[in-house]
Design a protein around this motif. Structure first.
Motif, mmCIF file in Angstrom:
data_model
loop_
_atom_site.group_PDB
_atom_site.id
_atom_site.type_symbol
_atom_site.label_atom_id
_atom_site.label_comp_id
_atom_site.label_asym_id
_atom_site.label_seq_id
_atom_site.Cartn_x
_atom_site.Cartn_y
_atom_site.Cartn_z
ATOM 1 N N LEU A 46 0.819 -1.211 0.000
ATOM 2 C CA LEU A 46 0.000 0.000 0.000
ATOM 3 C C LEU A 46 0.855 1.264 0.000
ATOM 4 C CD1 LEU A 46 -2.945 -0.885 2.439
ATOM 5 C CD2 LEU A 46 -3.065 -0.575 -0.042
ATOM 6 N N PHE A 47 2.141 1.135 0.327
ATOM 7 C CA PHE A 47 3.030 2.296 0.286
ATOM 8 C C PHE A 47 3.455 2.632 -1.136
ATOM 9 C CE2 PHE A 47 3.482 1.208 4.755
ATOM 10 C CZ PHE A 47 3.610 2.438 5.368
ATOM 11 N N ASP A 48 3.049 1.832 -2.113
ATOM 12 C CA ASP A 48 3.469 2.074 -3.488
ATOM 13 C C ASP A 48 2.857 3.352 -4.049
ATOM 14 O OD1 ASP A 48 4.965 1.198 -5.775
ATOM 15 O OD2 ASP A 48 3.083 0.638 -6.735
ATOM 16 N N ASN A 49 1.674 3.727 -3.547
ATOM 17 C CA ASN A 49 1.002 4.942 -4.002
ATOM 18 C C ASN A 49 0.905 5.938 -2.867
ATOM 19 O OD1 ASN A 49 0.051 4.248 -6.814
ATOM 20 N ND2 ASN A 49 -0.795 2.523 -5.658
ATOM 21 N N LEU A 50 1.043 7.210 -3.199
ATOM 22 C CA LEU A 50 1.041 8.249 -2.178
ATOM 23 C C LEU A 50 -0.264 8.262 -1.392
ATOM 24 C CD1 LEU A 50 2.368 10.712 -0.867
ATOM 25 C CD2 LEU A 50 1.359 12.113 -2.660
ATOM 26 N N SER A 51 -1.401 8.182 -2.081
ATOM 27 C CA SER A 51 -2.695 8.294 -1.403
ATOM 28 C C SER A 51 -2.927 7.144 -0.428
ATOM 29 C CB SER A 51 -3.831 8.341 -2.429
ATOM 30 O OG SER A 51 -3.770 7.218 -3.284
ATOM 31 N N SER A 52 -2.629 5.905 -0.841
ATOM 32 C CA SER A 52 -2.849 4.767 0.047
ATOM 33 C C SER A 52 -1.829 4.740 1.181
ATOM 34 C CB SER A 52 -2.818 3.451 -0.747
ATOM 35 O OG SER A 52 -1.629 3.330 -1.504
ATOM 36 N N SER A 53 -0.604 5.228 0.940
ATOM 37 C CA SER A 53 0.388 5.268 2.015
ATOM 38 C C SER A 53 -0.017 6.286 3.079
ATOM 39 C CB SER A 53 1.771 5.609 1.455
ATOM 40 O OG SER A 53 1.807 6.924 0.936
ATOM 41 N N GLU A 54 -0.584 7.413 2.658
ATOM 42 C CA GLU A 54 -1.068 8.392 3.617
ATOM 43 C C GLU A 54 -2.272 7.847 4.377
ATOM 44 O OE1 GLU A 54 0.164 11.202 4.580
ATOM 45 O OE2 GLU A 54 1.848 11.187 3.183
ATOM 46 N N TRP A 55 -3.094 7.055 3.711
ATOM 47 C CA TRP A 55 -4.250 6.423 4.363
ATOM 48 C C TRP A 55 -3.795 5.530 5.512
ATOM 49 C CZ3 TRP A 55 -5.943 1.329 4.920
ATOM 50 C CH2 TRP A 55 -7.281 1.164 5.287
ATOM 51 N N LEU A 56 -2.670 4.833 5.336
ATOM 52 C CA LEU A 56 -2.147 3.964 6.387
ATOM 53 C C LEU A 56 -1.747 4.746 7.632
ATOM 54 C CD1 LEU A 56 0.107 1.513 4.344
ATOM 55 C CD2 LEU A 56 -2.016 0.950 5.530
ATOM 56 N N MET A 57 -1.577 6.057 7.508
ATOM 57 C CA MET A 57 -1.096 6.874 8.618
ATOM 58 C C MET A 57 -2.186 7.742 9.234
ATOM 59 S SD MET A 57 2.591 7.924 7.004
ATOM 60 C CE MET A 57 3.175 8.610 8.545
ATOM 61 N N TYR A 58 -3.441 7.516 8.850
ATOM 62 C CA TYR A 58 -4.541 8.290 9.425
ATOM 63 C C TYR A 58 -4.585 8.086 10.942
ATOM 64 C CZ TYR A 58 -6.747 9.475 4.939
ATOM 65 O OH TYR A 58 -7.027 9.996 3.702
ATOM 66 N N ILE A 59 -4.889 9.156 11.678
ATOM 67 C CA ILE A 59 -4.905 9.090 13.140
ATOM 68 C C ILE A 59 -6.317 9.027 13.715
ATOM 69 C CG2 ILE A 59 -2.718 10.326 13.309
ATOM 70 C CD1 ILE A 59 -4.311 12.864 13.944
ATOM 71 N N SER A 60 -7.338 9.119 12.867
ATOM 72 C CA SER A 60 -8.724 9.061 13.346
ATOM 73 C C SER A 60 -8.991 7.693 13.968
ATOM 74 C CB SER A 60 -9.695 9.311 12.187
ATOM 75 O OG SER A 60 -9.445 10.567 11.602
ATOM 76 N N GLU A 61 -9.523 7.693 15.192
ATOM 77 C CA GLU A 61 -9.695 6.449 15.944
ATOM 78 C C GLU A 61 -11.093 5.862 15.797
ATOM 79 O OE1 GLU A 61 -8.584 6.679 20.019
ATOM 80 O OE2 GLU A 61 -6.427 6.752 19.587
#
Length: 558
Positions: free
Chosen positions: A421-436
């Motif tokens: 998922l880190f291959d694309n910028l959008s999905s890599s940023e999604w992996l780092m969302y902080i919303s609980e």
């Protein structure tokens, strides 16, 4: 122009208007005197977004592969603009229209047609309607004397026009034997509008919170570097205590609060949506600059034969799932192997994924096959649309958080999916969302899930899983992570360094450690000194590792 435009937290999708002539050029050949004006065509339009064509006809709202209806290729294609609304929000919106204002049976060629639908959807997505000459055509025809006499004929043509719209997928089921009062219809419409507004606001609120948190983090790091520099120059210990005066506190707090009013250069007030777009454009430029300076992510493209995985999945699930669930396998096949785009995944696709993940009566081999296929899908540039659909139930991320409860055979493709998922910028940023959200009475977030998968994989006894864990940590180190995440990953790396490592794995992990010493202030260097082992222990393995050790030691001596 590209179909999608990436920014830090989501994907902006291009919205296009497909314009067809229902007469196939015959209208333009009619004498001008017949209607008192020249006709270029009788227009039918459709909105194309997320690689799918949406249109309205006698059967209600339908969709198809762009240009695949019986009208074939459009006469003209106009680009309306980009929409920042997630696919899940758009899907809820389109289904709401299909059961209310544009339900089956409400179509009228002159008063309530495909063009009215396209105009409403266009306004919702980008705030701009379709060309006026298309919308005004029916009224212009009706205002002529001949147009009035042609109404019965045209209404008959409307009934037979359904054949044009049958080559598509219906989005909502027809409501039978139900006659709502006008008051109830109005109330339902208001409720639906409020629900859609709430969803859109929640999505935007999450994005804004994540952006503000990132700004706060950058501000803290900048202040910390400034304090360290002042401390070294003055030799004073006052700044090293971490205390701040009231002015410094006010400056830090200012990153969390927006000014009450905003104006552009002309003094005119800027709308909140415009402020968000301005902020996103600014941060997108920053991201592009960072991407040029950052190492590429480590992903795994040498995955097993995808066709064989699909065949095995069908065999393993045959007679164990219902027809609707089995259909999801065909949809996934279209997405992964036929490059149809994420629109091919139906509304019930994530229900299918949840059934395979959590139904323990199903063979574990089926989960392995599905995870292998999802690891391939993770490399596709529009996988973010699938991920956004999962933000409601968190089917995928809940399963990933429980990685330590799954057998190793399932952990391997699961960790590979996260790494890819880190291959694309959008999905890599999604992996780092902080919303609980809550999972088993515990508050977790995407970044917590990603961190747990990375740490668990790196410290496992399986070498292949360790390789995937080190890849995820490397990919996280190449991004801006919070200090607590950097500390947790550093502790895992130091524990991993106590085992015997090949040069390639050692280099990848040492590079991550060097990165964490740069972004976390004093916490990571202090951990290295307290826990060990000392990086110098690995000196002599290779020149590139020696260079990383020198880089880390510089931070240890500060």
């Amino acid at each position: 122009m590209a179909e999608y435009m990436e920014d830090e937290n989501n994907v902006a999708a291009m919205v296009k208007l497909y314009i067809y002539d229902l007469t196939n050029g015959i209208a333009s050949l009619m004498p001008d005197m017949l209607l008192g004006r020249h006709l270029d065509g009788i227009w039918h339009t459709a909105v194309v977004v997320h690689r799918r064509e949406y249109f309205f006809g006698p059967l209600g709202i339908q969709s198809a592969i762009p240009g695949s209806t019986r009208l074939k290729e459009p006469l003209k294609i106009e680009e309306i603009g980009f929409t920042f609304l997630p696919y899940s929000v758009f899907l809820d919106y389109i289904n709401g229209l299909g059961s209310t204002k544009f339900a089956p049976g409400t179509y009228n060629l002159f008063k309530h047609n495909c063009n009215n639908f396209s105009d409403e959807v266009s306004h919702f997505l980008v705030g701009t309607g379709i060309p006026k000459y298309i919308l005004d055509l029916p009224e212009e025809i009706l205002q002529t004397s001949l147009g009035q006499t042609l109404i019965p004929l045209i209404e008959d043509l409307t009934k037979s026009a359904a054949v044009v719209f049958t080559n598509g997928r219906r989005f909502v089921n027809t409501i039978i034997n139900r006659e709502d009062s006008p008051e109830l219809q109005a109330l339902n419409s208001q409720i639906e509008q409020a629900r859609l507004t709430s969803i859109a606001l929640e999505e935007k609120r999450n994005v804004i919170n994540e952006k503000l948190a990132k700004k706060e983090r950058k501000k803290k790091k900048k202040d910390k570097k400034k304090k360290d520099k002042n401390s070294r120059e003055s030799g004073s210990e006052s700044n090293s205590t971490g205390s701040t005066n009231w002015l410094e506190m006010a400056e830090q707090d200012s990153t969390l609060v927006e000014p009450p009013s905003h104006a552009n250069g002309d003094g005119a007030e800027v709308l909140p949506s415009e402020r968000i777009l301005q902020m996103e454009a600014e941060e997108k430029r920053e991201v592009e600059e960072i991407k040029r300076q950052r190492d590429p992510p480590i992903v795994f493209r040498d995955i097993k034969d995808a066709k064989a995985e699909f065949e095995s999945l069908r065999i393993l699930l045959q007679s164990k799932l219902n027809d609707s669930e089995m259909l999801s396998i065909d949809e996934l096949h279209q997405y992964v192997l036929e490059n149809e785009g994420s629109w091919a995944l139906g509304d019930n696709f994530l229900n299918f994924v949840g059934r395979v993940f959590y139904d323990k009566s199903l063979d574990s081999a089926a989960r392995v096959c599905l995870l292998n296929i999802l690891a391939i899908a993770a490399l596709k540039d529009d996988v973010i649309l699938l991920l956004h659909q999962d933000r409601k139930d968190h089917t995928i991320m809940n399963f990933a958080y429980d990685i330590d409860r799954h057998p190793v055979e399932e952990q391997l493709p699961l960790a590979q999916f996260i790494a890819n998922l880190f291959d694309n910028l959008s999905s890599s940023e999604w992996l780092m969302y902080i919303s609980e959200w809550q999972h088993k009475n515990q508050g977790i977030s995407n970044i917590r899930v990603t961190t747990k998968v990375a740490v668990h994989s790196l410290l496992s006894d399986c070498e292949d899983l360790q390789m995937r864990g080190s890849a995820i940590i490397h990919n996280l180190a190449c991004k801006e992570v919070f200090d607590d995440v950097a500390v947790e990953l550093t502790m895992a790396l130091l524990q991993y360094f106590k085992s015997s490592l090949a040069e390639e794995q050692l280099y990848s992990c040492m590079k991550s450690l060097a990165r964490f010493t740069q972004i976390s202030g004093q916490e990571v260097p202090q951990l290295i000194q307290m826990i060990g082992p000392e990086p110098a222990k690995f000196r002599g393995c290779s020149q590139r590792i020696d260079e990383l050790i020198d880089e880390i030691n510089k931070k240890l001596r500060v």
